[in-house]
Design a protein around this motif. Sequence first.
Motif, PDB file in Angstrom:
ATOM      1  N   SER A 134      -7.787   0.790   9.059  1.00  0.00           N
ATOM      2  CA  SER A 134      -7.863   2.130   8.465  1.00  0.00           C
ATOM      3  C   SER A 134      -7.531   2.046   6.979  1.00  0.00           C
ATOM      4  N   GLY A 135      -7.749   3.164   6.272  1.00  0.00           N
ATOM      5  CA  GLY A 135      -7.430   3.185   4.845  1.00  0.00           C
ATOM      6  C   GLY A 135      -5.968   2.914   4.566  1.00  0.00           C
ATOM      7  N   GLY A 136      -5.090   3.516   5.387  1.00  0.00           N
ATOM      8  CA  GLY A 136      -3.659   3.294   5.196  1.00  0.00           C
ATOM      9  C   GLY A 136      -3.265   1.859   5.451  1.00  0.00           C
ATOM     10  N   GLN A 137      -3.877   1.234   6.453  1.00  0.00           N
ATOM     11  CA  GLN A 137      -3.572  -0.170   6.747  1.00  0.00           C
ATOM     12  C   GLN A 137      -4.057  -1.080   5.620  1.00  0.00           C
ATOM     13  N   ARG A 138      -5.213  -0.776   5.058  1.00  0.00           N
ATOM     14  CA  ARG A 138      -5.719  -1.581   3.935  1.00  0.00           C
ATOM     15  C   ARG A 138      -4.794  -1.476   2.729  1.00  0.00           C
ATOM     16  N   GLN A 139      -4.282  -0.267   2.486  1.00  0.00           N
ATOM     17  CA  GLN A 139      -3.384  -0.118   1.350  1.00  0.00           C
ATOM     18  C   GLN A 139      -2.093  -0.894   1.584  1.00  0.00           C
ATOM     19  N   ARG A 140      -1.650  -0.946   2.819  1.00  0.00           N
ATOM     20  CA  ARG A 140      -0.446  -1.727   3.123  1.00  0.00           C
ATOM     21  C   ARG A 140      -0.690  -3.221   2.963  1.00  0.00           C
ATOM     22  N   VAL A 141      -1.905  -3.665   3.244  1.00  0.00           N
ATOM     23  CA  VAL A 141      -2.235  -5.073   2.991  1.00  0.00           C
ATOM     24  C   VAL A 141      -2.138  -5.366   1.492  1.00  0.00           C
ATOM     25  N   ALA A 142      -2.663  -4.443   0.678  1.00  0.00           N
ATOM     26  CA  ALA A 142      -2.592  -4.620  -0.777  1.00  0.00           C
ATOM     27  C   ALA A 142      -1.138  -4.657  -1.247  1.00  0.00           C
ATOM     28  N   LEU A 143      -0.287  -3.810  -0.660  1.00  0.00           N
ATOM     29  CA  LEU A 143       1.132  -3.821  -1.013  1.00  0.00           C
ATOM     30  C   LEU A 143       1.793  -5.136  -0.613  1.00  0.00           C
ATOM     31  N   ALA A 144       1.481  -5.609   0.602  1.00  0.00           N
ATOM     32  CA  ALA A 144       2.071  -6.862   1.070  1.00  0.00           C
ATOM     33  C   ALA A 144       1.633  -8.029   0.194  1.00  0.00           C
ATOM     34  N   ARG A 145       0.375  -8.022  -0.236  1.00  0.00           N
ATOM     35  CA  ARG A 145      -0.123  -9.087  -1.109  1.00  0.00           C
ATOM     36  C   ARG A 145       0.627  -9.094  -2.438  1.00  0.00           C
ATOM     37  N   ALA A 146       0.966  -7.898  -2.929  1.00  0.00           N
ATOM     38  CA  ALA A 146       1.753  -7.823  -4.169  1.00  0.00           C
ATOM     39  C   ALA A 146       3.186  -8.300  -3.920  1.00  0.00           C
ATOM     40  N   MET A 147       3.765  -7.925  -2.771  1.00  0.00           N
ATOM     41  CA  MET A 147       5.148  -8.263  -2.471  1.00  0.00           C
ATOM     42  C   MET A 147       5.359  -9.755  -2.263  1.00  0.00           C
ATOM     43  N   VAL A 148       4.358 -10.420  -1.671  1.00  0.00           N
ATOM     44  CA  VAL A 148       4.546 -11.812  -1.274  1.00  0.00           C
ATOM     45  C   VAL A 148       4.801 -12.719  -2.472  1.00  0.00           C
ATOM     46  N   ARG A 149       4.425 -12.254  -3.649  1.00  0.00           N
ATOM     47  CA  ARG A 149       4.630 -13.041  -4.865  1.00  0.00           C
ATOM     48  C   ARG A 149       6.064 -12.955  -5.378  1.00  0.00           C
ATOM     49  N   THR A 150       6.869 -12.070  -4.774  1.00  0.00           N
ATOM     50  CA  THR A 150       8.225 -11.770  -5.253  1.00  0.00           C
ATOM     51  C   THR A 150       8.227 -11.567  -6.775  1.00  0.00           C
ATOM     52  N   PRO A 151       7.489 -10.563  -7.245  1.00  0.00           N
ATOM     53  CA  PRO A 151       7.369 -10.343  -8.688  1.00  0.00           C
ATOM     54  C   PRO A 151       8.625  -9.733  -9.286  1.00  0.00           C
TER      55      PRO A 151
END
Length: 350
Positions: A134-151
């Motif tokens: 779903s759209g919400g799940q895709r946005q959470r994937v984008a958030l997780a991809r940003a988080m995994v870098r520990t920026p």
Amino acid sequence: MRVRMIDVQKSFGQNEVVKNLSLDIADGELLVLLGESGCGKTTALRMVAGLETVSGGTIEIGDHDVTNVLPKYRNVAMVFQSYALYPHMTVAKNIGYPLKLRGTPAAELDAAVRAAAEKVHLEDLLHRYPRQLSGGQRQRVALARAMVRTPSVFLMDEPLSNLDAKLRIAMRVELKRLQSELGVTTIYVTHDQVEAMTLAHRVAVMDEGVLQQVAPPKEIYDDPANLFVARFIGAPAMNIVSGAVEDGRFTVRDGAVPLAGAAPSGSLYLGFRPEDAVLAPVEEAMLRARIYSTEMTGNETIVTCLLNEEQVVVRADKDFEASMDTAVGINLDPAKARLFDSESGNRVRR
């Protein structure tokens, strides 16, 4: 990580889109850049990311001047309005892609992906592809991809705008909780003032490339610095009435409001929030108006009145009923009224 923008400017040819922007964003703070489309907020965010060059001024992340540093060396993670997921990759591979580019060992990469997925409640969907979400799940994937870098810094550009209204509310709650738990400095861009007010530690309101006010949401709402902020923040917005101050009273053709404390005399604007006014019998009211329209919203009725041919809005009980053009009185709390200069638009007193 602390972020500082010092007199930052950006021009495209002769068009100056960001004008001497100065912001000091504390470590762990969630600051929202708020404004209408074209106000310069996204350009400001892209300059912090290094995706736009700076025409003037300085940008610092932590103790480092990054004004002319390439994006890949700034240790920032950006989440866009579009999810920007790779359709041929699973959720797990999308999340882990930044670490793959770094050459992270497989075991370490897998553990980091699972940890990030758990934070956004995607641990059971790692095998799926974006088209299966779903759209919400895709946005959470984008958030997780940003988080995994520990920026050091999260940069978010309208990340919820593609979601439907119900899902936006749910994602706001999740995003606020997540940012609090991670404690990562976050700059969030939106044109939605409800998002700004509910998410931010502080809100920075921009208009035509100029910072209008930066303050916590409650201060922005209660004490707008100028007419632009007063009219932009709030749904419905703050009522603005033109008139004059004489002998400690704000006067209009159809009434007067006693003012709390000293105020300059002359032509001014009076501002008050819809919830700080009440409807009353005409003979008992400070101001006399007539009803223009009523809107029953469920828990309340929004009553729009004409006062001196200017529309003002009052929140009334959900059971309130009245016909259009009915004469009505308006009383308000003088302590919650705000005065604005008629020429500059700046607030002249609380």
